[in-house]
Every structure is written in C-alpha cells, then in structure tokens.
Design a protein around this motif. Structure first.
Motif, mmCIF file in Angstrom:
data_model
loop_
_atom_site.group_PDB
_atom_site.id
_atom_site.type_symbol
_atom_site.label_atom_id
_atom_site.label_comp_id
_atom_site.label_asym_id
_atom_site.label_seq_id
_atom_site.Cartn_x
_atom_site.Cartn_y
_atom_site.Cartn_z
ATOM 1 N N ALA A 221 0.607 -1.301 -0.068
ATOM 2 C CA ALA A 221 0.029 -0.171 0.131
ATOM 3 C C ALA A 221 0.766 0.927 0.103
ATOM 4 O O ALA A 221 1.346 1.879 1.212
ATOM 5 C CB ALA A 221 -0.823 -0.161 1.094
ATOM 6 N N PRO A 222 2.153 2.163 -1.062
ATOM 7 C CA PRO A 222 2.350 2.922 -1.278
ATOM 8 C C PRO A 222 1.270 4.199 -1.038
ATOM 9 O O PRO A 222 0.317 4.094 -1.442
ATOM 10 C CB PRO A 222 3.256 2.484 -2.143
ATOM 11 C CG PRO A 222 1.957 1.627 -3.489
ATOM 12 C CD PRO A 222 1.328 1.549 -2.410
ATOM 13 N N SER A 223 1.814 5.345 -1.116
ATOM 14 C CA SER A 223 1.395 6.337 -1.912
ATOM 15 C C SER A 223 2.170 7.525 -2.723
ATOM 16 O O SER A 223 3.458 6.765 -2.878
ATOM 17 C CB SER A 223 1.708 7.510 -0.270
ATOM 18 O OG SER A 223 0.765 6.544 0.873
ATOM 19 N N PRO A 224 1.280 7.327 -3.630
ATOM 20 C CA PRO A 224 1.731 8.492 -4.995
ATOM 21 C C PRO A 224 2.253 9.170 -4.307
ATOM 22 O O PRO A 224 1.515 10.311 -5.126
ATOM 23 C CB PRO A 224 0.705 8.113 -5.756
ATOM 24 C CG PRO A 224 -0.382 7.906 -4.491
ATOM 25 C CD PRO A 224 0.219 7.582 -3.745
ATOM 26 N N THR A 225 3.191 9.923 -3.480
ATOM 27 C CA THR A 225 3.675 11.130 -3.895
ATOM 28 C C THR A 225 4.841 11.148 -4.111
ATOM 29 O O THR A 225 6.437 11.934 -3.311
ATOM 30 C CB THR A 225 3.578 11.726 -1.773
ATOM 31 O OG1 THR A 225 4.438 10.321 -1.202
ATOM 32 C CG2 THR A 225 1.734 11.536 -1.705
ATOM 33 N N GLY A 226 5.752 10.596 -5.058
ATOM 34 C CA GLY A 226 7.121 10.094 -4.869
ATOM 35 C C GLY A 226 7.618 8.464 -5.319
ATOM 36 O O GLY A 226 6.641 8.030 -6.022
ATOM 37 N N PRO A 227 8.775 8.649 -5.917
ATOM 38 C CA PRO A 227 9.012 7.795 -6.356
ATOM 39 C C PRO A 227 9.477 5.992 -5.416
ATOM 40 O O PRO A 227 9.973 6.750 -4.429
ATOM 41 C CB PRO A 227 9.810 7.905 -7.665
ATOM 42 C CG PRO A 227 11.151 8.635 -6.148
ATOM 43 C CD PRO A 227 10.053 9.607 -6.308
ATOM 44 N N LEU A 228 9.201 5.063 -6.249
ATOM 45 C CA LEU A 228 9.663 4.109 -5.518
ATOM 46 C C LEU A 228 10.927 3.829 -5.264
ATOM 47 O O LEU A 228 12.062 4.131 -6.070
ATOM 48 C CB LEU A 228 9.275 2.287 -5.671
ATOM 49 C CG LEU A 228 6.923 2.412 -5.980
ATOM 50 C CD1 LEU A 228 7.099 1.742 -5.881
ATOM 51 C CD2 LEU A 228 6.125 2.906 -4.261
ATOM 52 N N ARG B 17 1.360 6.754 -11.306
ATOM 53 C CA ARG B 17 1.210 5.466 -12.710
ATOM 54 C C ARG B 17 2.891 4.939 -12.943
ATOM 55 O O ARG B 17 3.063 3.154 -12.849
ATOM 56 C CB ARG B 17 1.268 6.535 -13.671
ATOM 57 C CG ARG B 17 -0.163 6.667 -14.317
ATOM 58 C CD ARG B 17 -0.057 7.515 -16.179
ATOM 59 N NE ARG B 17 0.471 8.665 -15.765
ATOM 60 C CZ ARG B 17 0.669 9.717 -15.664
ATOM 61 N NH1 ARG B 17 -1.164 10.019 -15.197
ATOM 62 N NH2 ARG B 17 0.725 10.559 -15.605
ATOM 63 N N ARG B 18 3.615 5.190 -11.887
ATOM 64 C CA ARG B 18 4.707 5.101 -12.426
ATOM 65 C C ARG B 18 4.796 3.698 -10.987
ATOM 66 O O ARG B 18 5.656 2.787 -11.203
ATOM 67 C CB ARG B 18 5.990 6.369 -11.018
ATOM 68 C CG ARG B 18 6.499 6.944 -12.479
ATOM 69 C CD ARG B 18 7.353 6.737 -13.641
ATOM 70 N NE ARG B 18 8.609 6.789 -12.681
ATOM 71 C CZ ARG B 18 9.535 8.130 -12.045
ATOM 72 N NH1 ARG B 18 8.919 8.528 -12.549
ATOM 73 N NH2 ARG B 18 10.570 7.394 -11.300
ATOM 74 N N ILE B 19 4.158 4.262 -9.989
ATOM 75 C CA ILE B 19 3.979 2.712 -9.053
ATOM 76 C C ILE B 19 4.018 1.620 -10.039
ATOM 77 O O ILE B 19 3.902 0.509 -9.523
ATOM 78 C CB ILE B 19 3.214 2.870 -8.000
ATOM 79 C CG1 ILE B 19 3.552 3.985 -6.736
ATOM 80 C CG2 ILE B 19 2.746 1.764 -7.535
ATOM 81 C CD1 ILE B 19 2.939 4.722 -5.677
ATOM 82 N N HIS B 20 2.622 1.710 -10.587
ATOM 83 C CA HIS B 20 2.376 0.775 -11.700
ATOM 84 C C HIS B 20 3.302 -0.182 -12.081
ATOM 85 O O HIS B 20 3.661 -1.329 -12.353
ATOM 86 C CB HIS B 20 0.988 0.741 -12.537
ATOM 87 C CG HIS B 20 -0.216 1.260 -11.069
ATOM 88 N ND1 HIS B 20 -1.066 0.367 -11.708
ATOM 89 C CD2 HIS B 20 -0.659 1.915 -10.517
ATOM 90 C CE1 HIS B 20 -2.252 0.515 -11.086
ATOM 91 N NE2 HIS B 20 -1.872 1.351 -10.447
#
Length: 279
Positions: free
Chosen positions: A7-14, A52-55
C-alpha cells in the motif's frame, strides 16, 4: 486463503525499500492473493504520475494483482461512517492544536518532558475537554480519546506477529494511554488519517496478514485497538527489516538516487534489484 497487500502513497518514486516490502508481501501471499492499494488521502502531495510509476515499477519487478486497485481517495464515505460511529459513542473530540502548542505543553515540567509515540510527541490532552455534543464536525482534526476507548476493553489486546520475532503479542489497553496518547483519526483536508484508513481498508479487503516495515511496529497496538472497538477482524502482522543506506539511515522518498525507475534506466534487471535488497 492468505491475503496480503502493498500500500504505497503516490507522493514520490518507489525506492529499494518499497521493492523489498512489495516483494515480501507478494511472497507471503503465495497460494493466496496479493493486492495493491494506493494510499492517496494526502491529496496535496499525491500525483497521478507517481501512481502510474508505481504500477510500472511493480509490473517490471514481475508483480501482478487483481483489478481494480483500491484507492483511498474513493473511500472517504467509509471512513466517515467509522468516524460518525466513534463520535456518537463519545470517543472523539475536536483538536485545534498546532505542533508548537503540543510541544510546549508536552515539555512542561509537570509532564516530565516530551515523550515520543507512533506519531511523534505524545499528545498531552490539551483539547480533551472540548464540547463533544452535536453532529460530527466537518473538516476539523479529530482525536481518539484513548482513555475512554481503553476502558471499554476488559481483556488485553492480542495479535500474532509473523515476522522475524514471530509469536503472540498482547498488551493491556490502559498501557496504550502512556505509550501512544490520543492519536489523530481525522486530519483537516483529508477526512481521515493513516491509522483509521489502514484498519478500515484492511478489513474491507479481507487482509489476513499485514506486511509492512519495522517502523510501524509501535503503531500496531493502536491499530488492534481500533479494530477491536470497530468490530473488525485483527489480521496477523508481519513486520520486516528496513532497507538502509550506507550510513544506516532507512531509505525514504527523498532518496531518489535509489529509485527503482533510475535503476531500470541504467540497465538493471529485476534480478539485480532482488540481489541489492537481499532476496
């Protein structure tokens, strides 16, 4: 059937730490279901491009999950229902303190100096006597009256840890008062908080084992308390090691140099990432 989630937050790169957590959760779900959840309640910092980057990064690592993905920004009505219930039971109160107010009060001589809990400085109860009548306030920070919540539970809080120090855990509810204080369950501009949203969503998704980093270990008793008072299932908890840099500091989103996407651009393979994180 085991159900886990990342469960990441889309606030920056993984970064590499995210890779370790996601791959660990997927491995723990072998034979069951691995879910992706987007924790985007912080609407100011959450960006579609990061989502989108997370995916893309997770698929590149070889992970797959059922669609559609649960997004917390679509779940505000569910959080509101839980807050309405807690408010009706007299377990919430509005709080208008800023960080300086809290630090000054917690630093007073009679308090023995500021103490730290899962959310930083333990709240000293400045607003605990505020009026709790009328309807649930809108867009106002709300805190859980932990003392009132704890007295409703006569037996210890219990859960199972499946990480490196596996075994049953238990803690007396009144012990939480000194170690956690009154946590914020709804933040201005968000309609909820991490602590409330995570337990509501884990229950809604049927999570049987919550896989996450050791940095959230101290928050687990609070999550179990919320699960108990809301009548939700208590999952097992698997707290894993953190990926750290050369100085021993755990990785954060500010560590762009360790972003998965950058390693991809430099020609790394998913196998390379696994070796970097010790899998």
């Amino acid at each position: 059937m085991r159900v886990t989630r990342f469960a990441p937050s889309p606030t920056g790169p993984l970064h590499l730490g995210h890779a370790f957590s996601a791959l660990t959760a997927a491995a723990r779900a072998q034979g069951g279901t691995f879910l992706l959840r987007i924790e985007d309640i912080d609407r100011q910092r959450s960006k579609p491009e990061w989502e989108r980057r997370i995916h893309d990064d997770l698929r590149w690592l070889g992970l797959a999950w059922p669609e559609p993905v649960l997004r917390q920004s679509d779940r505000l009505p569910a959080y509101r229902v839980a807050l309405e219930r807690l408010w009706a039971e007299g377990l919430l109160y509005p709080c208008h303190c800023n960080r300086r107010d809290i630090l000054d009060a917690a630093s007073a001589p009679q308090e023995g100096g500021p103490r730290l809990g899962p959310d930083g400085v333990i709240y000293p109860g400045i607003c605990r006597d505020h009026d709790r009548s009328g309807p649930l306030p809108a867009d106002v920070p709300l805190r859980l009256d932990l003392a009132r919540a704890a007295v409703r539970l006569r037996d210890p809080l219990r859960w199972t840890e499946t990480g490196e120090e596996a075994g049953e855990r238990k803690i007396a509810p009144d012990t939480l008062i000194d170690s956690i204080g009154d946590p914020v369950l709804a933040r201005r501009g968000m309609g909820t908080s991490y602590h409330l949203a995570v337990v509501i969503d884990d229950a809604a998704q049927g999570i049987t084992e919550a896989v996450r980093g050791r940095d959230l270990t101290e928050a687990t008793p609070l999550h179990v308390l919320l699960q108990r008072i809301l009548g939700l299932r208590v999952p097992d908890y698997h707290h894993h090691r953190l990926i750290r840099d050369e100085t021993g500091r755990r990785l954060a989103k500010r560590d762009d140099a360790r972003a998965i996407g950058l390693y991809r651009d430099e020609g790394a393979t998913p196998a390379d990432i696994r070796r970097m994180i010790g899998l």
